[in-house]
Write an enzyme that holds these catalytic residues in place. Structure first.
Site, short mmCIF file in Angstrom:
data_model
loop_
_atom_site.label_atom_id
_atom_site.label_comp_id
_atom_site.label_asym_id
_atom_site.label_seq_id
_atom_site.Cartn_x
_atom_site.Cartn_y
_atom_site.Cartn_z
N GLU B 49 61.30 83.46 59.67
CA GLU B 49 60.19 82.79 60.34
C GLU B 49 58.84 83.12 59.71
O GLU B 49 57.91 82.32 59.74
CB GLU B 49 60.17 83.14 61.83
CG GLU B 49 61.29 82.48 62.64
CD GLU B 49 62.56 83.32 62.69
OE1 GLU B 49 62.65 84.31 61.94
OE2 GLU B 49 63.46 82.99 63.48
N PHE B 111 67.85 87.65 77.66
CA PHE B 111 68.23 87.70 76.25
C PHE B 111 67.19 86.94 75.41
O PHE B 111 66.83 85.82 75.73
CB PHE B 111 69.62 87.09 76.05
CG PHE B 111 70.04 87.05 74.60
CD1 PHE B 111 70.27 88.22 73.89
CD2 PHE B 111 70.16 85.84 73.93
CE1 PHE B 111 70.63 88.18 72.55
CE2 PHE B 111 70.52 85.79 72.60
CZ PHE B 111 70.75 86.96 71.90
N GLN B 112 66.76 87.56 74.34
CA GLN B 112 65.74 87.00 73.44
C GLN B 112 64.47 86.59 74.17
O GLN B 112 63.79 85.64 73.79
CB GLN B 112 66.31 85.82 72.62
CG GLN B 112 67.32 86.29 71.58
CD GLN B 112 67.68 85.23 70.56
OE1 GLN B 112 67.61 84.05 70.84
NE2 GLN B 112 68.09 85.67 69.37
N LYS B 161 62.61 76.92 77.63
CA LYS B 161 63.69 75.99 77.29
C LYS B 161 63.85 74.87 78.31
O LYS B 161 64.02 73.71 77.96
CB LYS B 161 65.00 76.77 77.14
CG LYS B 161 66.12 75.91 76.57
CD LYS B 161 67.34 76.75 76.26
CE LYS B 161 68.41 75.88 75.61
NZ LYS B 161 69.61 76.66 75.27
N MET B 474 48.64 98.19 43.58
CA MET B 474 47.30 98.44 44.12
C MET B 474 47.22 99.83 44.75
O MET B 474 46.26 100.56 44.52
CB MET B 474 46.95 97.36 45.14
CG MET B 474 45.53 97.45 45.66
SD MET B 474 44.30 97.37 44.35
CE MET B 474 43.89 95.63 44.37
#
Lengths: 176, 576
Positions: B49, B111-112, B161, B474
């Site tokens: 993502e 969940f999630q 959802k 760097m």
């Protein structure tokens, strides 16, 4: 107190009010901004406003004029902030309310406390054999002084509302 | 109509035709609707993502349209957080949509489930959680308005959802208004007058143009103003390309790794005109010593930027394009006598010439400076260059020249390693007519390398040039200079993959370059390729990008320049 320490460093308290959309999370957005931008909140209170769907948040904080300007600009940037209102001390009515549980086992302590309450126009709202609950409202400074005054009795608990304020009418008499 | 249909139809109404993201449980209804409308909206299934969010950013930066990224709830959401933050720091318009567990399950540690509203609050312009399906279209339209109007930025939308599957009765409105959001775009004429007065009275004026000028498409207006006034101009990292860098009045990029003549100009100017720049610490160095002898004119569309970091003499709030138009007009009609600035301009041009000559002499071997200098000659002015974050980015900033805006895309404010490849893919999708290069580091590239798979799947062609020095270069440089060469956690050494073999593993192609002479051939080969191509350039391991203003120091304490600043860190260390 933490805020006292900040007050010592930045002697100028500012009070502002925000009119905000009455949406879930708006209070987090405002308080989150203080954390994110490294500003220190002294007090913050929320309540309704005269407009439907708009709440009013009153904030006091310490900082110089630059901090003040930045803070107002940053707050104004929040989408849910409709308006910011500056509340300068001289032009506003600024109030705080405290509830104190004061230990008063001895009768003379009870009498003394009642005298103090009279002088400060505080109210005793609950009495038991061991303690009294006192309600005091007024300018934050007055509330502070009163708390200092009754401290020797022993304060077992304290609840303060934080500061709320309103701009005086233009032809208001300017007292208090 | 169901919520998901309303959602997608609203997106179509807002001219969305590309969506980057990854599906998952909480956005299955949304993707179901996107499947039905695939003739209108192309979806790109990314491999992480974060990559999707950077693709949306690259797409937004070249097209000027908001990039749209979709992720599922929980980890999908948290994975786009870096991309959202990056877009926030660089004022990139973005609509980030995350799935959420059904409304009635919110708060149950389902969940999630994660509190994406809380997480994205400080890194978005605004965020919404849509709990009522009737508000779907209205909220999406509001999100677009907020993301694109005024100073652009990301807006996150939380989509439970069940909201996506419920029936919606209300029609999709044509437009929405947000009474509490009214960005200022037309500037007040009063400070413009004051600014022209200051400019006219100054002997050593300079302009700093930031990313705001690019966002406002102010290139023509800026060019006209510079030409008319002959005031030297430098840009920020984000503003690079808004003014042709080979122009006589261009001073290149200013700041920590800026050109020394640009920094010299900032130290000595008596009137600084900043347009669309937010005075980041990477531009100003220590604020205590920044432009202390100059009057500062600060123009920005975001009022909160004015006075945030630097004390300003003339604040101008508005759109950069409008401001420059008005400045130009006022400058040409103003009765204020203009001081002669030719001595100042000449001095800066001499310093620039001398510095560039010094640099030219050092161009040899497998250094990033040399490679990017060669690449600068090779590339066309319309090619787009995207970078990762690190030394290669600063070398690119230093040695690549651009004559047009939106050709240099880099993660400026956030410094997000891993920005390069996905943002390059997004840029290519947004501007397929141009060649797109990703100048990357071996460290930076490996952070989002899996998007090679996305490039393969959708046939998106970018040319990845890895400045491979086997180090987090760097930080290695900082450790060498400031930590007495204690190289803590910066060495990849032999553990680096064979990047050409890696390209092949993704069924793409690449070539390794170990000699200077091979580089241009490799570039030609890459250009011919139809697919994403990797050039793994093995560069010197201990090269430093200089000059450099040590962190927390002033621009005058810049170290190891070639011409103006020649001091070593040891010489500057104890100087205040």
């Amino acid at each position: 107190m933490y805020s006292d320490r900040i007050a010592e460093l930045n002697p100028h308290p500012h009070t502002i009010a925000l009119l905000v959309n009455d949406e879930p999370g708006v209070f987090s957005r405002v308080s989150n901004l203080f954390m994110k931008r490294n500003f220190n909140i002294n007090t913050i209170t929320v309540g309704s406003s005269v407009r439907q769907g708009i709440s009013k948040i009153t904030i006091t904080f310490f900082g110089d004029d630059r901090v003040y300007e930045q803070l107002v600009k940053q707050l104004s940037k929040l989408i849910d902030v409709v308006k910011t209102i500056d509340l300068p001390e001289q032009e506003s009515v600024i109030r705080d309310l405290a509830l104190l549980k004061v230990r008063t086992k001895k009768v003379e302590d009870q009498n003394q406390l009642m005298n103090y309450c009279k002088a400060y126009r505080a109210r005793i709202v609950d009495v038991s054999s061991k303690e009294m609950i006192v309600e005091i409202a007024g300018k934050p400074k007055k509330v502070d002084t009163f708390i200092d005054l009754v401290k020797p009795f022993g304060i077992s608990d304290i609840s303060r509302t934080g500061i709320t304020a309103i701009l005086r009418s233009q032809n208001g008499n300017g007292r208090n | 109509m169901k919520g998901n249909e309303v959602l997608v139809k609203t997106l179509i109404k807002k001219d969305v035709d590309k969506i980057f993201g990854i599906t998952g449980g909480a956005v299955i209804p949304l993707y179901d609707s996107l499947y039905r409308h695939k003739d209108k909206i192309t979806t790109f299934m990314c491999r992480h993502e974060q990559g999707a969010a950077h693709m949306a950013s690259g797409y937004a930066r070249v097209t000027g349209k908001p990039g749209v990224v979709v992720a599922t709830s929980g980890p999908g959401g948290t994975n786009i957080v870096t991309g959202i933050m990056d877009a926030y720091m660089d004022s990139t318009p973005m609509i980030a949509m995350g799935g959420q567990v059904p409304v009635r399950m919110i708060g149950g540690d389902s969940f999630q489930e994660t509190d994406m509203m809380g997480i994205t609050m400080p890194i978005t312009k605004h965020n919404f959680q849509i709990r009522n399906p009737e508000k779907l279209s209205e909220t999406i339209l509001k999100a677009f308005k907020i993301a694109t109007e005024g100073r652009p930025g990301p807006v996150y939308i939380d989509l439970p959802k069940d909201v996506q599957t419920q029936d919606v009765r209300s029609e999709i409105p044509d437009s929405v208004s947000i009474p509490s959001y009214k960005p200022i775009s037309s500037p007040n004429p009063l400070p413009i007058k004051k600014a022209v007065e200051l400019i006219s009275g100054s002997e050593r004026p300079m302009i700093i143009a930031g990313g705001g000028c690019i966002i406002a498409d102010a290139q023509k207006e800026l060019f006209d103003f510079v030409e008319a006034s002959s005031i030297p101009i430098s840009t920020t990292t984000m503003g690079k390309g808004i003014f042709p860098e080979r122009h006589d009045l261009s001073l290149g990029v200013i700041g920590m790794h800026g050109e020394e003549f640009a920094n010299y100009a900032a130290i000595n100017t008596d009137c600084l005109i900043s347009i669309g720049c937010r005075f980041s610490d990477r531009i100003t160095g220590s604020l205590k010593t920044f432009c202390v002898n100059a009057k500062i004119i600060h123009a920005d569309i975001d009022p909160s930027e004015i006075g945030k970091n630097v004390k300003v003499d003339v604040p101008i709030v508005g759109d950069a394009k409008e401001i420059l138009k008005m400045l130009m007009k006022e400058y040409s009609v103003s009765h204020h006598k203009k001081k002669d600035i030719s001595a100042w301009v000449k001095k800066l041009q001499e310093l620039k010439k001398a510095t560039l000559e010094c640099e030219e002499k050092e161009m040899e071997g497998m250094t990033q400076a040399n490679m990017l200098n060669i690449f600068d000659e090779f590339k066309n002015e319309d090619d787009i260059v995207v970078t990762g974050v690190g030394q290669h980015q600063m070398f690119g900033m230093h040695y690549l020249t651009f004559s047009k805006p939106k050709k240099w895309l880099t993660s400026g404010g956030a410094g997000t390693m891993g920005y390069g490849l996905p943002a390059a893919l997004g840029a290519k999708i947004g501007a397929p007519q141009f060649e797109v290069y990703d100048i990357d580091g071996d460290g930076s590239f490996q952070m989002t390398v899996q998007e090679l798979s996305t490039a393969k799947q959708y046939g998106i062609k970018v040319i990845v040039i890895i400045m491979n020095n086997g180090h987090l270069g760097m930080v290695r440089q900082w450790l060498e200079i400031f930590q007495d060469s204690r190289y803590s956690n910066v060495v990849f050494g032999d553990s680096n993959p064979d990047f050409v073999a890696l390209a092949k593993a993704y069924k793409l192609d690449g070539i390794k370059v170990t000699k200077e002479s091979e580089f241009v051939e490799a570039l030609k080969l890459a250009k011919k390729s139809k697919e994403t191509f990797i050039i793994d350039v093995h560069v010197k391991k201990d090269e430093n990008i200089l000059p450099m203003v040590p962190p927390g120091r002033g621009l005058h304490q810049s170290i190891c320049g070639r011409h103006i600043f020649t001091k070593k860190w040891e010489d500057v260390k104890n100087v205040q």
